[in-house]
Design a protein around this motif. Structure first.
Motif, PDB file in Angstrom:
ATOM      1  N   HIS A   9       0.768  -1.514  -0.504  1.00 37.67           N
ATOM      2  CA  HIS A   9       0.178  -0.116  -0.375  1.00 37.67           C
ATOM      3  C   HIS A   9       1.027   1.273  -0.303  1.00 37.67           C
ATOM      4  O   HIS A   9       1.863   1.587   0.352  1.00 37.67           O
ATOM      5  N   ARG A  39      -2.573   4.642   7.555  1.00 35.02           N
ATOM      6  CA  ARG A  39      -3.486   3.574   7.987  1.00 35.02           C
ATOM      7  C   ARG A  39      -4.879   4.441   7.735  1.00 35.02           C
ATOM      8  O   ARG A  39      -5.541   3.088   7.316  1.00 35.02           O
ATOM      9  N   ASP A  41      -5.942   5.805   5.616  1.00 34.88           N
ATOM     10  CA  ASP A  41      -6.136   5.612   3.813  1.00 34.88           C
ATOM     11  C   ASP A  41      -6.385   4.078   3.432  1.00 34.88           C
ATOM     12  O   ASP A  41      -6.639   3.311   2.795  1.00 34.88           O
ATOM     13  N   TYR A  42      -5.372   3.121   4.772  1.00 33.97           N
ATOM     14  CA  TYR A  42      -5.239   2.077   4.002  1.00 33.97           C
ATOM     15  C   TYR A  42      -6.429   1.026   4.212  1.00 33.97           C
ATOM     16  O   TYR A  42      -7.186   0.077   3.609  1.00 33.97           O
ATOM     17  N   LYS A  45      -9.723   2.072   1.997  1.00 37.72           N
ATOM     18  CA  LYS A  45      -9.214   0.928   0.623  1.00 37.72           C
ATOM     19  C   LYS A  45      -9.011  -0.261   0.664  1.00 37.72           C
ATOM     20  O   LYS A  45      -9.361  -1.138   0.114  1.00 37.72           O
ATOM     21  N   GLU A  46      -9.045  -0.653   2.397  1.00 32.93           N
ATOM     22  CA  GLU A  46      -8.878  -2.288   2.482  1.00 32.93           C
ATOM     23  C   GLU A  46     -10.347  -3.049   2.806  1.00 32.93           C
ATOM     24  O   GLU A  46     -10.827  -3.953   2.957  1.00 32.93           O
ATOM     25  N   THR A  82       4.250   3.167   2.565  1.00 32.08           N
ATOM     26  CA  THR A  82       4.256   2.215   2.593  1.00 32.08           C
ATOM     27  C   THR A  82       3.967   1.483   3.837  1.00 32.08           C
ATOM     28  O   THR A  82       4.800   1.661   4.471  1.00 32.08           O
ATOM     29  N   GLU A  84       1.631  -2.347   5.679  1.00 33.53           N
ATOM     30  CA  GLU A  84       0.551  -3.797   4.988  1.00 33.53           C
ATOM     31  C   GLU A  84       0.348  -4.083   6.275  1.00 33.53           C
ATOM     32  O   GLU A  84       1.222  -3.945   7.390  1.00 33.53           O
ATOM     33  N   CYS A  97       5.619  -0.241   8.430  1.00 36.35           N
ATOM     34  CA  CYS A  97       5.553   0.850   7.304  1.00 36.35           C
ATOM     35  C   CYS A  97       7.304   1.079   7.001  1.00 36.35           C
ATOM     36  O   CYS A  97       7.467   0.798   8.029  1.00 36.35           O
TER      37      CYS A  97
END
Length: 141
Positions: A9, A39, A41-42, A45-46, A82, A84, A97
């Motif tokens: 991400h 986070r 945003d992640y 989106k997830e 970035t 995950e 990250c």
């Protein structure tokens, strides 16, 4: 420190002048906010939460944050963050990250631990099934 890597991400963060401290670089607490924005945003989106703006019965609560500062950042700058999900258990998960400057230099690595929390009962609860499906219940620690 282990060699930093880029995760799946990606989130772009613009550095703002007001985030500079008296020493002429981005204040270290600002990176906590950057990680938080990435986070959010992640998670959005997830599909890890319905919406951060409406009341929910349960959701992720930060329990631990660990950050390694690797290089100074000064205004003006654009960072690529970035991240995950690194690991999950029955009630908790960890997000890792790395943050990168325009020269592809890693400026920060970090991880954040979360527990899934039931806000009505005021206690940790099991991760939702969609979370286990998304990140693999066979990866439960």
């Amino acid at each position: 420190m282990p060699k930093p890597i880029k995760y799946k991400h990606k989130f772009i963060q613009q550095v703002v002048w007001g985030e500079m401290d008296a020493f002429g670089h981005v204040n270290n607490v600002t990176y906590v906010r950057y990680f938080e924005s990435a986070r959010a945003d992640y998670f959005t989106k997830e599909g890890l939460w319905d919406s951060p703006l409406k009341p929910v019965k349960a959701g992720p609560v930060l329990t631990h944050l660990d950050m390694d500062y690797r290089k100074q950042v000064v205004f003006p700058a654009t960072l690529e963050i970035t991240l995950e999900v690194e690991s999950i258990s029955s009630r908790a998960f960890t997000v890792i990250c790395s943050m990168w400057n325009e020269n592809e230099e890693c400026v920060l690595t970090g991880n954040a631990a979360f527990v899934w929390f039931d806000f009505e009962l005021q206690k940790p609860s099991a991760l939702p099934e969609h979370f286990k499906t998304k990140f693999g219940s066979n990866n439960l620690v």
